[in-house]
Scaffold this motif. Structure first.
Motif, PDB file in Angstrom:
ATOM      1  N   LEU A  54       2.985  81.153  35.998  1.00  0.00           N
ATOM      2  CA  LEU A  54       2.146  80.334  35.122  1.00  0.00           C
ATOM      3  C   LEU A  54       1.997  80.990  33.755  1.00  0.00           C
ATOM      4  O   LEU A  54       2.144  80.341  32.716  1.00  0.00           O
ATOM      5  CB  LEU A  54       0.773  80.124  35.772  1.00  0.00           C
ATOM      6  N   ARG A 167       6.178  73.379  42.236  1.00  0.00           N
ATOM      7  CA  ARG A 167       4.923  74.103  42.121  1.00  0.00           C
ATOM      8  C   ARG A 167       3.781  73.096  42.021  1.00  0.00           C
ATOM      9  O   ARG A 167       3.929  72.022  41.413  1.00  0.00           O
ATOM     10  CB  ARG A 167       4.913  75.009  40.886  1.00  0.00           C
ATOM     11  N   LYS A 178       4.274  76.754  35.709  1.00  0.00           N
ATOM     12  CA  LYS A 178       4.738  77.564  36.840  1.00  0.00           C
ATOM     13  C   LYS A 178       6.232  77.361  37.077  1.00  0.00           C
ATOM     14  O   LYS A 178       6.962  78.322  37.358  1.00  0.00           O
ATOM     15  CB  LYS A 178       3.935  77.218  38.099  1.00  0.00           C
TER      16      LYS A 178
END
Length: 259
Positions: A54, A167, A178
């Protein structure tokens, strides 16, 4: 796909009608502070899991040229340190406080969120049958959503529809970050031979992140905003919304979709 540890939590609920008490699972939402070379640059509300991805994806799509992400030296909870030598943090023209609902709320002008990204030039062509199947493939990979009903998802697909990475997060922009962070770690950027699919609507920021990642085709089960369409057209992305039940609406650069 397995749900990351600490991504869901038990809650005691009451079922109506009837009033029966039961245990349910809810998606976890907690703050994550992103530091670049020791300086805090962002706090985002996210679902724990894949935090380094992230942070990398966030910094990449903000033009900070990161090279690595890792826990802080003191192992502080809910903090990720990003190494980005030479990053000029003074050039960042907006506050990086974001919420789980929208990563661009409160920006006064397009110039405040502009990120340098070359126009996406790709000869990628995707058969409509492949594109139409992507939302179903993404849903089937959403283990967290199956448990909670409260998580957005982004999936990265090859041109033949093979799912490369998915994700989930309470924030749709976090789910995209992400995936971009994962792709960076896998050496796949730019994503000129890939397709991104998101589980909800298409916002300006999702298009911006896809453009910075160099992805030519962005697909969603929901609708795009007017600004998302404008940006996709300007940056050379093929934008497909309402991809469900065997149909799709292509808003920009339709030549990449083989009917």
């Amino acid at each position: 796909m397995e749900v990351p540890p600490h991504a869901t939590r038990r809650a005691t609920v009451r079922r109506l009608p009837g009033g029966a008490q039961a245990s349910d699972r809810v998606a976890v939402e907690e703050p994550l502070e992103i530091r670049v070379d020791g300086t805090a640059v962002a706090v985002t509300m996210r679902t724990p899991g894949h935090d380094e991805e992230l942070a990398l994806g966030f910094c990449l799509t903000e033009g900070l040229d990161p090279v690595a992400a890792h826990p802080t030296a003191d192992l502080a909870a809910n903090v990720v340190e990003v190494d980005a030598p030479g990053a000029d943090l003074r050039a960042i023209q907006r506050s990086f406080y974001t919420s789980s609902s929208c990563g661009v709320c409160g920006k006064g002008a397009l110039e405040a969120v502009a990120v340098d990204a070359p126009r996406v030039e790709s000869d990628l062509a995707v058969p409509f049958a492949v594109l139409a199947a992507l939302p179903t493939a993404l849903t089937e990979a959403q283990a967290g959503f199956a448990l909670t009903g409260g998580l957005h998802a982004t999936g990265l697909f090859s041109p033949d529809g093979t799912l490369l990475c998915t994700r989930e997060d309470v924030g749709r922009h976090n789910a995209m970050d992400k995936v971009v962070g994962w792709a960076f770690g896998a050496g796949l950027l730019p994503l000129s031979r890939s397709v991104l699919c998101v589980s909800g609507r298409l916002s300006f920021e999702l298009v911006q992140k896809a453009a910075v990642a160099g992805c030519p085709v962005l697909v969603a089960v929901g609708a795009p905003s007017s600004l998302a369409v404008e940006l996709a057209d300007d940056r050379g992305l093929t934008l497909c919304g309402f991809v469900r039940d065997g149909s799709a609406t292509v808003y920009t650069h339709p030549d990449r979709i083989l009917a």
